[in-house]
Write an enzyme that holds these catalytic residues in place. Structure first.
Site, PDB file in Angstrom:
ATOM      1  CG  HIS A   1      -1.972   1.053   1.070  1.00  0.00           C
ATOM      2  ND1 HIS A   1      -1.649   1.674   1.178  1.00  0.00           N
ATOM      3  CD2 HIS A   1      -3.259   0.540   1.089  1.00  0.00           C
ATOM      4  CE1 HIS A   1      -3.354   2.781   0.978  1.00  0.00           C
ATOM      5  NE2 HIS A   1      -4.178   1.838   0.625  1.00  0.00           N
TER       6      HIS A   1
ATOM      7  NE  ARG B   1      -3.055   7.210  -2.398  1.00  0.00           N
ATOM      8  CZ  ARG B   1      -3.150   6.470  -2.815  1.00  0.00           C
ATOM      9  NH1 ARG B   1      -2.439   5.944  -3.832  1.00  0.00           N
ATOM     10  NH2 ARG B   1      -3.681   5.592  -2.541  1.00  0.00           N
TER      11      ARG B   1
END
Ligand SMILES: Cc1cc2nc3c(=O)[nH]c(=O)nc-3n(C[C@H](O)[C@H](O)[C@H](O)COP(=O)(O)OP(=O)(O)OC[C@H]3O[C@@H](n4cnc5c(N)ncnc54)[C@H](O)[C@@H]3O)c2cc1C
Ligand code: SF4
Ligand code: SF4
Ligand code: FES
Lengths: 617, 245
Positions: A257, A273
């Site tokens: 991740h 994000r």
């Protein structure tokens, strides 16, 4: 010595373990569950996002069904999964979510009317239908065609874990915490229980059973940077692998991740994000737009992790007392957005970093996140090599994830597989009789006593277990992380062989009495290094890039040669794993194609061969 | 920036016949973003591998790491050293059985509590795999979840005067657990059924309402409201009981 008997011994009391236990107990079998920590502290309770099931109740989930879910799962796996298993899973998931509702999970429900949602920082409107009022709703998650992720606020794993553990209490299942299985009792042919160390007293205990199930979760902790709890250290894999006859399936398949915070690698959500957060380097300059001009920070998990690692290798990382990292910048999203839409991130920054994300940067680095690798089972959850041994959940390679897990699919897997495999264990137990050979039991116990005695007395050597562990973790981070290549993997293997030698020479510094942690670490260090070697060796052999397994020197997915699954055995007395291969799936409902994310080219498989293996519907 | 931190840590290993309870001092250089999770692990790995303490998620969501930090029960993993003075005193939670040093047996305590409160949905309905799920208003689901957020860390019980005085007192976490089922429409128990469990001095009437519990709850559970809610409900049930007799 205390000896316990049961029909079924479940090692691990996370969601998978307790679901298996419930199934057998409901049928009247006597079940014991073991766990290192109180069951509700199992890693399952850390999952916040949610679990996938094609209920199709919410507006953005309309038209969803088990076939679409199946397709997403197969594509997500980069065609590495067993399609029969993925089918079993997708079909059963909706029923299992409803069953959880019946047992007490407070799923969020459909609220009719108009509302807004965000995607890529943009605002959209949706309208929920009156006729769906009060049914289980779903949210969006990466990689799925429809909104399919069932959830309870920001604590799905926690809520489901509470309900499952309550169900165990209701059925009177013995769930023993602070018990760690340190070896399996077996005669090379069938498994009849485990030798267990009590983490209250340090005493050894024996658990004898007709069937045993390994449900010990992932082994992220063999990497230095991981989102996993400290107990996700591979204990279950190690005791199975140690028998010499049980293989680890797809050891090279480990998911990473992009945004774990530094130093503790706690996960901050992809939502940062998604909503417009950016990644910055040591000069506080953006870089994802250079590498991925189109998607930039929004590229898939594995792609972003790769470029971050690459950028740090280029010397653009930020140095810290805990190693290099990069920055996540969400300052420009503003106070309102951060305190509402990203509240959980705000809290993590506050509690663990003392950082205010409105004005300060968040230190992040790619971290290990999920273990697709696992104890290899068939579609009934029966472990290869030993009769009476089963496995479910993240610990298992039941193989619906192949080379990449779809977000939200693993929490769902724990309960769905737990249900299915629990039923198969019940079938196995019905009419099954076994005998417990006292010589086998005595030998298993003696071996463990001997191991502990040698560690305590320093008879093997004086290596420090924490230093050895660090060497292993560093080697894996260096050579076996998001990027792999021939030179790096060879070096990693070479280092780990040295580490294995040291692991065999560990001696305790402390007395090892009672709930001693150094002893627990020492008992599993050799097995952990072996797991590391399996990952590195399998990754070296697999000369292609598939899912999370990414080779810089073999960037294509090679269906011609690698549409298969690695099986890593560790034979008694060996110094390296023995690799074998089997077909990824017995047949195809969906023939290999584009996975729809992360780019990359494909070397196609022989069309006629695939055609011949299509499932006839 | 580096400070030198001094940790005064409670030491006692009941499994070691030679061990006697005492405080031991450790010194450690502070690093940036240090939490007690990082500090304690460094102490164990670099200075004393015999040190016993518990961590699991290290992210404030599992409740494993509660201990008394400079006098207050809290989660060690989400305690940053910058927020503490240079001298840090660490003690195990009171009330619970000691396992060793900073580790206590919350597991057994909570398992017993599940049995006492019958911590599961009581219903005579059976599950039909072919039917749609029973509907529920989202608001109700969220209300249940609010009470289910307890991570069983034990801080509230450790901070409770009544629980320290009497070991049969159920404590705020258990009473909150009962409240969770009271608000759940799927649970068919009546107020009288709940009264059987908590309508006494070990339960809701033993609580002195001083609210040490809510102040220390790391999940900010609305314990005060729940205790008040149950006290009223059980008070009414008690009066009804008297008139029944
Ligand atoms: C931060 C984070 C967030 C996540 N979010 C999501 C999400 O939103 N959706 C999703 O689908 N998935 C998510 N996942 C993945 C998912 O949470 C896990 O895959 C899943 O919970 C694993 O469940 P399990 O029952 O297999 O194992 P666990 O819950 O890990 O349980 C393992 C059990 O085994 C016990 N154990 C271990 N070793 C031994 C031993 N030697 N002897 C005895 N007992 C032992 C442990 O005490 C524990 O009880 C997330 C993972 C992480 C790390
Ligand atoms: S309010 Fe009641 S439960 Fe809470 S600390 Fe005081 S006596 Fe204990
Ligand atoms: S109510 Fe709060 S303080 Fe008490 S055990 Fe639960 S989370 Fe901990
Ligand atoms: S370790 Fe889980 S709450 Fe602190």
């Amino acid at each position: 010595m205390q000896t316990y008997y049961s029909d079924l011994l479940v090692i691990g009391a996370g969601l998978a373990g307790e679901r298996v236990a419930v199934e057998a107990a409901q049928e009247g079998f006597d079940v014991i569950c073991l766990s290192i920590v109180p069951a509700r502290r199992s890693h399952s309770s850390a999952a916040q996002g949610g679990m996938q099931a094609a209920l199709g109740n919410c507006a953005k989930g309309e038209g969803d069904n088990v076939d679409v879910h199946f397709g997403d799962t197969v594509r997500g796996s980069d065609w590495g999964c067993d399609q029969e298993v993925a089918r079993l899973f997708a079909d059963a998931a909706p029923i299992e979510m409803r069953r959880l509702a019946h047992w007490g999970v407070p799923w969020n429900r459909v609220v009719p009317g108009k509302s807004f949602y965000f995607k890529g920082g943009e605002k959209f409107e949706k309208e929920e239908k009156e006729e769906k009022r009060g049914l289980i709703t779903a949210r969006s998650f990466g990689g799925t065609a429809k909104w399919r992720t069932c959830y309870t606020s920001d604590g799905t794993g926690h809520a489901v874990m509470c309900t499952m553990d309550n169900r165990c209490a209701e059925l009177g299942i013995n769930v023993f915490d602070r018990k760690e299985a340190i070896s399996l009792i077996h005669d090379g042919d069938k498994c009849t229980g485990a030798v267990v160390r009590c983490l209250r007293t340090g005493e050894l205990e024996v658990y004898l059973s007709k069937a045993t199930s390994i449900c010990t979760g992932g082994f992220g902790r063999i990497y230095k940077a991981t989102t996993n709890a400290v107990i996700c250290d591979g204990g279950g894999h190690i005791i199975a692998h140690d028998t010499g006859v049980v293989p680890i399936g797809n050891p090279e398949a480990i998911q990473f991740h992009p945004t774990g915070i530094v130093p503790t690698d706690i996960l901050v959500t992809e939502g940062c994000r998604g909503d417009g957060g950016t990644l910055l380097d040591v000069n506080e300059e953006r870089f994802m737009n250079i590498y991925e001009p189109e998607k930039a920070e929004l590229a898939s998990r594995d792609v972003v992790s790769r470029w971050m690692t690459h950028h740090m290798r280029e010397g653009k990382g930020v140095k810290s007392a805990y190693g290099e990292h990069l920055w996540l910048d969400i300052r420009h999203l503003g106070d309102k957005h951060i305190s509402t839409k990203l509240r959980e991130v705000d809290e993590i920054c506050h509690h663990f970093l003392g950082v205010d994300p409105r004005t300060q940067l968040i230190p992040v680095r790619p971290t290990q996140h999920y273990t697709m690798a696992g104890v290899r089972t068939n579609k009934d959850g029966a472990v290869y090599g030993l009769k009476g041994l089963f496995s479910a959940g993240e610990a298992a390679c039941w193989d619906m994830h192949g080379f990449n897990r779809l977000g939200g699919n693993s929490l769902a897997e724990t309960v769905v597989a737990g249900g299915i495999i629990g039923t198969k264990i019940v079938e196995f137990l019905k009419g099954y009789e076994t005998d417990f050979k006292t010589a086998v039991v005595a030998e298993a116990v003696r071996k463990e006593q001997d191991r502990i005695e040698k560690l305590r007395s320093g008879a093997n050597g004086k290596e420090n277990v924490y230093k050895v562990r660090e060497e292993m973790q560093d080697a894996l981070m260096e050579g076996c992380f998001v990027f792999r290549n021939d030179a790096g993997l060879n070096k990693c293997i070479e280092t780990l062989q040295g580490t294995l030698d040291k692991a065999r020479k560990v001696g305790l510094v402390s007395d090892g009495l009672g709930a001693n942690h150094e002893l627990a670490a020492a008992l599993k260090i050799e097995g952990q290094v072996k797991l590391g070697l399996c990952i590195a060796k399998a990754a070296l052999e697999r000369t292609e890039s598939r899912g999370s397994h990414n080779r810089e020197d073999y960037t294509a997915r090679d269906d011609k040669n690698w549409l298969n699954r690695t099986l890593a055995y560790w034979r008694e007395g060996a110094d390296m794993p023995e690799l074998q291969y089997e077909e990824a799936t017995p047949g195809y409902e969906i023939p290999p194609g584009d996975r729809g994310y992360g780019g990359g080219s494909i070397i196609e498989a022989d069309k006629a061969e695939i055609e011949a293996k299509m499932f006839k519907k | 920036m580096s400070r030198q931190l001094e940790f005064d840590i409670f030491r006692y290993n009941p499994q070691d016949k030679g061990s006697v309870p005492h405080m031991q001092t450790f010194v450690l250089d502070e690093t940036e973003n240090m939490t007690l999770f990082i500090a304690l692990n460094r102490l164990r790995e670099e200075q004393d591998p015999g040190l016993i303490f518990d961590f699991c998620c290290r992210a404030g969501i599992c409740g494993a790491c509660a201990m008394v930090v400079n006098g207050k029960p809290r989660l060690a993993c989400q305690t940053k050293t910058v927020d503490l003075p240079e001298r840090i005193t660490l003690l195990p939670l009171p009330v619970y059985q000691l396992i060793g040093d900073l580790s206590v047996d919350t597991g057994s305590w909570f398992r017993e509590m599940y049995q006492t409160t019958e911590s599961w949905i009581h219903t005579n309905k059976t599950f039909d795999p072919n039917a749609l799920e029973e509907r529920m208003e989202n608001e109700v689901a969220e209300q249940i979840y609010e009470l289910e957020r307890c991570i069983e860390c034990g801080c509230c019980v450790a901070a409770c005067g009544t629980a320290r005085l009497r070991d049969d007192f159920l404590g705020a976490a258990s009473l909150n657990r009962v409240a969770r089922f009271v608000v759940d429409p799927r649970d068919q128990r009546t107020d009288r059924d709940y009264f059987e469990i908590i309508g006494n001095d070990e339960g809701i009437f033993g609580c002195m309402g001083l609210l040490g519990c809510e102040d220390v709850c790391p999940k900010s559970l609305p314990l005060q409201n729940q205790l008040g809610f149950l006290r009223r409900k059980m008070g009414i049930t008690a009066i009804k009981e008297i008139f029944r007799k």
